[in-house]
Design a protein around this motif. Structure first.
Motif, mmCIF file in Angstrom:
data_model
loop_
_atom_site.group_PDB
_atom_site.id
_atom_site.type_symbol
_atom_site.label_atom_id
_atom_site.label_comp_id
_atom_site.label_asym_id
_atom_site.label_seq_id
_atom_site.Cartn_x
_atom_site.Cartn_y
_atom_site.Cartn_z
ATOM 1 N N HIS A 136 -34.028 10.347 -53.417
ATOM 2 C CA HIS A 136 -35.247 9.363 -53.764
ATOM 3 C C HIS A 136 -34.016 8.422 -54.841
ATOM 4 N N ASP A 156 -39.791 10.942 -44.162
ATOM 5 C CA ASP A 156 -39.126 11.877 -45.617
ATOM 6 C C ASP A 156 -40.460 12.282 -45.752
ATOM 7 N N LEU A 216 -42.680 1.937 -53.408
ATOM 8 C CA LEU A 216 -41.490 2.277 -52.721
ATOM 9 C C LEU A 216 -40.158 2.234 -53.767
ATOM 10 N N ASN A 217 -39.259 3.165 -52.706
ATOM 11 C CA ASN A 217 -38.089 3.006 -53.476
ATOM 12 C C ASN A 217 -37.540 1.654 -52.526
ATOM 13 N N TYR A 235 -41.956 5.271 -58.225
ATOM 14 C CA TYR A 235 -41.420 5.167 -56.088
ATOM 15 C C TYR A 235 -41.479 7.271 -56.150
ATOM 16 N N GLN A 251 -38.525 6.338 -45.938
ATOM 17 C CA GLN A 251 -39.715 6.934 -47.022
ATOM 18 C C GLN A 251 -40.603 7.644 -45.992
ATOM 19 N N ALA A 266 -43.421 10.084 -54.331
ATOM 20 C CA ALA A 266 -42.278 10.635 -53.323
ATOM 21 C C ALA A 266 -43.104 11.553 -53.306
#
Ligand SMILES: Nc1ncnc2c1ncn2[C@@H]1O[C@H](COP(=O)(O)OP(=O)(O)OP(=O)(O)O)[C@@H](O)[C@H]1O
Ligand code: SF4
Ligand SMILES: [Mg+2]
Lengths: 325, 324
Positions: free
Chosen positions: A237, B115, B103-104, A219, B112, A223
């Motif tokens: 994050h 951002d 995905l976080n 992730y 998300q 990102a």
């Protein structure tokens, strides 16, 4: 959640019961406090009178039953030494300990988090190795030694910082606080820093390990691949994932820091509950010892509960059962 | 018109205890607007490293040491920091294999996505929310507004991959690199995701590199195929030509080991042996130890040469069908 809290409280009750039993009989085995209180001129009758006053003439099991009965009514008994309710003594001393522990927690996080993040992002750099070496020392060097070195250096040699007591305090909502005055702050710095070292080392290690792991996570790569700015990737994050173990461990650790501030408080004569406990043990002030330990158990349970709640706020995956904020 | 992406002689090395080992050794590849190129090969052949070399997301021990990466005609090899970040998400985006991990877990979908949106555009909160809802609706997610407030674990695997796709396509990138985006999903969901990405890429004219080891997927989605072996592209060309009559012995072996292409009841032929690790790469053709057609000539390194049907092959003895 409710069931969970009930289970926690039940566990705590059991711990309390076993603990009071141990302490009660343990102190009894060590000695009779009367010989410590009574002056040397005290005759047999005088001794008997004191024992009767304190309820020490009864068989130990009877004393214990009486204690349990009083406990059920919320009465922890009076201190042998001071003749006032043990709990009120604890409440009087607790703010000093809480302030010391909070200050050391703040120092541990303020110093440890950035160091750990740096060490996690550049694991091979010289600075990171120095940081890790420092955290090793923090774990392994005994607190009393560090405290003494600090006093020798900053109080005795340089004369910069006072080494005894809380200094000048101000009342905030009726509670005395050191951190708000210059003098109080000067008194607080050394003991707080000393007490923070172990927590700081922990924060450094957890943050570094978390950072190293999280940086390899998909992730984070995703990102970055989406163009999210590096500051945001690290600061939110990655950070939120790293904080989960850090908060959990620190929370648990915080309770023990409060409970075992004993050493630090003794070295710096910090007038907190830790110092009080040492004094109480020295004179076998059983009600005070028992009251203190009960207080510690209750505090542990409360803090752990808070940590669990905080944890579920940080990690949405543990918010089970439809609840959750 | 220049291709969206053009790789020339790309060489990426990993710094290891045994010295610098080439994970990519002279990759040439071009992808045009609206074109879908499949990158296939066994595990460890360098497919992912190719993708990360383009987007500058290689692990810290790896770096591009030679060759050129042109995005819309501009050289971007070796670009770092803010200059590279400006490209990511806006001009080139990636989708990864495991939607559980992409995905976080501790951030809301909306956070998300926002951002990723704000990485390249400034806009008010309301406008942003509208934009994100539309992006989710576009990838076939129902009730997009509610989804924005949810966490990844509240969505199914397929749904998560749709969210990842929505994020990747948010800024209408010129190139999307999809690294095995369906491997971790159920077969039915795989088909849906495949169709979705194909449709969106065609609609928007996005160039797409689809990394996979699944040849069945390739046949359905790609225009061209590039077969990788040990850090090199050994055969490359239009998907029908390559799959119908492979020229490289390795491509042949890959196709023969797919169950669907093989008559029932017979033992499935496998390519004997395994791919060499980076440390044990032979000097000549890297496939030689496993190759049924090898000869003395194969101790040298074959260069890419044109073969029939508009393709390129790296082999001294390509299979006859592949000849022009
Ligand atoms: N962090 C790393 N350190 C050292 N070598 C690496 C690292 N990551 C990848 N490699 C090497 O680079 C080569 C190519 O790896 P890559 O991940 O690109 O393979 P792949 O084709 O994507 O395989 P898969 O199908 O398993 O994803 C492999 O030989 C691998 O050993
Ligand atoms: S060059 Fe030789 S060894 Fe390599 S694939 Fe072709 S025939 Fe086989
Ligand atoms: Mg890969």
């Amino acid at each position: 959640m409710i069931e969970f809290i009930i289970r926690r409280v039940a566990q705590a009750m059991l711990v309390l019961f076993v603990m009071t039993l141990l302490v009660f009989f343990g102190v009894h085995v060590i000695g009779n406090p009367v010989y410590i209180f009574a002056s040397s001129e005290c005759t047999r009758e005088c001794l008997d009178e004191i024992m009767a006053n304190l309820g020490l003439d009864l068989p130990i099991w009877q004393q214990y039953l009486m204690f349990l009965g009083n406990l059920a009514e919320g009465d922890l008994g009076k201190s042998f030494t001071f003749g006032v309710p043990a709990m009120s003594l604890i409440w009087e001393r607790f703010p000093a300990t809480l302030e010391l522990a909070t200050a050391s927690l703040a120092i541990a996080v303020a110093v440890g988090l950035p160091l750990g993040l740096y060490a996690g992002m550049r694991p091979d750099s010289l600075v990171s190795r120095a940081i890790m070496g420092f955290s090793m020392l923090g774990f392994s060097v005994p607190i009393f030694w560090i405290g003494l070195i600090f006093i020798l250096t900053f109080s005795v040699r340089l004369g910069w910082l006072p080494s005894v007591g809380r200094g000048q305090t101000v009342q905030v909502f009726g509670v005395p606080v050191s951190v708000l005055t210059r003098d109080g702050l000067a008194h607080l710095v050394m003991p707080a820093f000393t007490l923070s070292l172990i927590m700081m080392s922990m924060v450094i290690r957890l943050t570094r390990a978390g950072m190293r792991e999280v940086l390899h996570a998909d992730y984070i790569r995703f990102a970055r691949a989406s163009g999210v700015r590096e500051r945001r990737v690290i600061g939110l994050h990655a950070m939120k994932n790293i904080l989960i173990p850090v908060v959990t461990v620190l929370g648990m650790e915080f309770a023990s820091v409060i409970a075992f501030a004993v050493v630090t408080e003794s070295i710096f004569s910090w007038p907190g509950v830790g110092k009080m406990l040492i004094d109480a043990i020295a004179v076998l002030d059983r009600p005070l010892i028992v009251a203190y330990l009960i207080f510690v158990v209750v505090m542990f349970v409360t803090i752990n509960l808070c940590v669990d709640i905080l944890y579920s706020l940080l990690d949405p995956r543990v918010r089970v059962g439809g609840g959750g904020p | 018109m220049a291709p969206v992406l053009e790789l020339r002689g790309l060489r990426t090395v990993f710094a290891t205890a045994a010295g610098e080992l080439p994970a990519l050794d002279g990759i040439d590849l071009a992808v045009s607007r609206g074109e879908i190129v499949a990158l296939v090969g066994e595990s460890g052949s360098g497919k992912s490293v190719t993708g990360f070399s383009v987007t500058g997301l290689l692990p810290s021990v790896a770096r591009v040491v030679a060759g050129s990466v042109r995005l819309n005609g501009t050289e971007i090899a070796g670009l770092r920091g803010e200059a590279m970040r400006r490209l990511r998400g806006r001009h080139v985006a990636m989708i990864f294999q495991d939607p559980m991990m992409t995905l976080n877990p501790v951030l809301r979908i909306g956070t998300q996505m926002r951002d990723a949106l704000f990485a390249h555009e400034r806009m008010g909160g309301r406008a942003a929310a509208d934009r994100l809802e539309r992006a989710l609706a576009e990838v076939g997610i129902a009730e997009p507004r509610a989804r924005l407030r949810q966490y990844p674990h509240e969505l199914s695997g397929g749904m998560r991959q749709r969210v990842a796709i929505a994020i990747a396509l948010l800024h209408g990138p010129d190139l999307v690199i999809a690294d095995e985006p369906t491997t971790a999903l159920d077969v039915t969901i795989q088909g849906q995701i495949l169709a979705l990405v194909q449709r969106l890429a065609r609609e928007k004219g996005t160039a797409l590199i689809w990394i996979t080891h699944d040849l069945a997927v390739v046949a359905g989605i790609a225009d061209r195929i590039a077969v990788m072996y040990a850090g090199r592209i050994v055969e490359e060309g239009p998907v029908d030509a390559v799959l119908d009559s492979p020229a490289h012995p390795y491509t042949r072996g890959l196709i023969d080991s797919v169950p669907a292409t093989h008559p029932k009841g017979q033992r499935l032929p496998q390519i004997p042996g395994r791919m060499p690790t980076l440390a044990e790469l032979p000097d000549g053709c890297a496939f030689a130890p496993r190759c049924p057609r090898r000869s003395g000539a194969c101790a040298d390194r074959p260069d890419p040469a044109p073969a029939g049907g508009g393709r390129m092959v790296r082999c001294f003895h390509p299979l006859a069908e592949g000849r022009a």
